[in-house]
Design an enzyme around this catalytic site. Structure first.
Site: not given
Length: 510
Positions: A169-170, A404-405
């Protein structure tokens, strides 16, 4: 006076028992240590100074007023790890299942505030059933108070979470905002909703281990940075990690004594790169041979193995390492590896840890799965992280740096300070065959001509010298001298000063 001293002693003994001997035995029966035993292992002997030992909850609903154990399910305080101060909270599963109440949260908030104020790391040992249901919204408010402090402490002091039991949960969101999360195999798990709720809502039948165990979070989700066999190993490894980190964002990382010659020559590195450009090799061998005493602390070892992240020391000083791993997916960048490395680069930049990048990357992984998953945006995270980092950055291109790498991996254009290449480096837009097929499209029907064009392209561009001519590579170095060259580069950058333009904060492509 004797009476009050005796009372103090008795109260302390009661507090130290937490939920009582029966529950302590049950904790040991599951192969888990108690909250206090964990702290004893984590901190230097007799260095722990406890806060709020006698705090008790204030809830009067559901008969809770009849049970008000001291400490209220969490042990908090400060101590030292190898002589350096840290703040610690350790949830006590023997008291109401370690569940978080209003006062439990206040204890955690108090030490987090002190950690930020005094500039020391926070280590959270989480073993909690979640919010204390009997307190309703007060326990939820307590969680939110802790969350807010996690956010404020981020980038100010290192925050380390160790999940040592259930975390649901939280409760999972506080660790999620910390810098490092570690888990214990077979005894810890994290999920927002448990197996029962999952079955009710989606009809999926899944065990707690499958849904949120250590294997799931270290290999699939990347929520956790590492998993250890048991509580003892976990505490030892956290101690080791803290040794690499600065106490806060205004201090440099610690300098340790080292017994490894900075001028050490590693002749074996001259033959690390195979003659066949399509053959893999283990990049970890290079990392270990460059660092002091082959000591490498890897982060997220089991996730996105096509990129390696972790810490080494050079001349006793901490350095963050990011390296492509040719053994996995040929070292391609993809969604997972971009996220993993971007997070690590940003951590290093937060805490003034210099970054060493080893590059062997043939490009981004192609395919619809990557494009539909948003590889453009995820790849941009790594690009953004390197581009905004102002710490010393040294890059070594060992073999391929395509497309681009090449730009993304701490290139000169992203303010790399020292960019070295081995003679085996190939810096180009793409591989020779693909490039030739595009440039000489008219010769596609003639395999011999294409092969000749590819050979020509390889001779002209598959080397580091074109980039060196343009100043994008500062020097082509011998593999054997990598340790010496890299160490000297970082030594020359110790007084580096670089500031980004003023802004409230940037807007990284999330």
């Amino acid at each position: 006076m004797k009476d009050i001293l005796q009372e103090l002693k008795e109260r302390r003994e009661t507090a130290r028992l937490g939920g009582g001997q029966k529950r302590i035995d049950a904790q040991h029966g599951k192969g888990k240590l108690t909250a206090r035993e964990r702290i004893e292992l984590l901190l230097d002997p007799e260095s722990f100074e406890e806060f709020d030992m006698f705090v008790a909850h204030r809830c009067t609903d559901f008969g809770m007023e009849k049970q008000r154990p001291y400490g209220d399910g969490v042990v908090t305080g400060w101590g030292t790890i190898n002589g350096r101060m840290v703040y610690v909270f350790s949830q006590d599963f023997t008291v109401f299942g370690g569940s978080l109440s209003e006062t439990h949260a206040q204890k955690i908030c108090k030490i987090m505030d002190m950690a930020v104020q005094n500039g020391a790391p926070v280590i959270g040992l989480n073993d909690s059933g979640g919010a204390r249901i009997q307190e309703g919204v007060a326990s939820l408010a307590g969680y939110a108070d802790v969350f807010q402090r996690n956010v404020m402490a981020s980038g100010v002091v290192p925050q380390i979470s160790v999940i040592m039991g259930p975390c649901a949960g939280g409760a999972v969101y506080s660790p999620a905002m910390t810098d490092f999360i570690f888990m214990v195999k077979d005894s810890s798990y994290m999920f927002v909703t448990g197996p029962d709720v999952v079955k009710t809502v989606t009809n999926e039948v899944v065990t707690a281990e499958e849904l949120g165990g250590a294997s799931t979070h270290t290999k699939k989700s990347s929520v956790a940075d590492g998993a250890f066999e048991n509580d003892v190993e976990a505490m030892a490894e956290v101690r080791r990690l803290v040794d690499f980190l600065p106490l806060n964002n205004r201090e440099k990382p610690p300098v340790r004594p080292f017994f490894d010659d900075v001028n050490r020559i590693e002749t074996s590195l001259d033959t690390l790169i195979p003659d066949n450009p399509n053959m893999p090799y283990d990049m970890k061998e290079l990392i270990q041979k460059v660092g002091d005493e082959a000591d490498f602390y890897e982060i997220q070892e089991d996730f996105a193995k096509n990129i390696i992240t972790g810490f080494i020391r050079l001349e006793g000083q901490t350095v963050g390492v990011v390296a492509n791993q040719p053994m996995v997916l040929a070292g391609c960048l993809d969604i997972d590896s971009s996220r993993k490395a971007a997070r690590f680069v940003r951590f290093c930049d937060c805490f003034e840890i210099p970054i060493l990048t080893f590059v062997d990357v043939p490009g981004f992984l192609p395919g619809t799965g990557q494009e539909y998953g948003g590889v453009i945006k995820h790849g941009a995270k790594l690009l953004f992280a390197y581009g905004e980092a102002t710490v010393p950055k040294v890059t070594v291109i060992t073999r391929k740096a395509y497309g681009g790498a090449y730009d993304v991996m701490a290139s000169k254009h992203l303010r790399g300070d020292f960019n070295y290449a081995w003679p085996t480096a190939e810096i180009a837009v793409m591989g020779a065959k693909g490039a030739s097929e595009i440039i000489h499209r008219t010769d596609l029907g003639d395999p011999e001509k294409i092969a000749a064009h590819a050979q020509d392209y390889e001779t002209r561009f598959a080397n580091p010298f074109i980039a060196a001519e343009r100043g994008f590579i500062d020097e082509v170095i011998q593999p054997r001298s990598t340790r010496r060259r890299v160490a000297r580069a970082f030594a020359s950058l110790r007084n580096k000063k670089l500031e980004n333009p003023w802004k409230k904060h940037d807007n990284i492509p999330l």
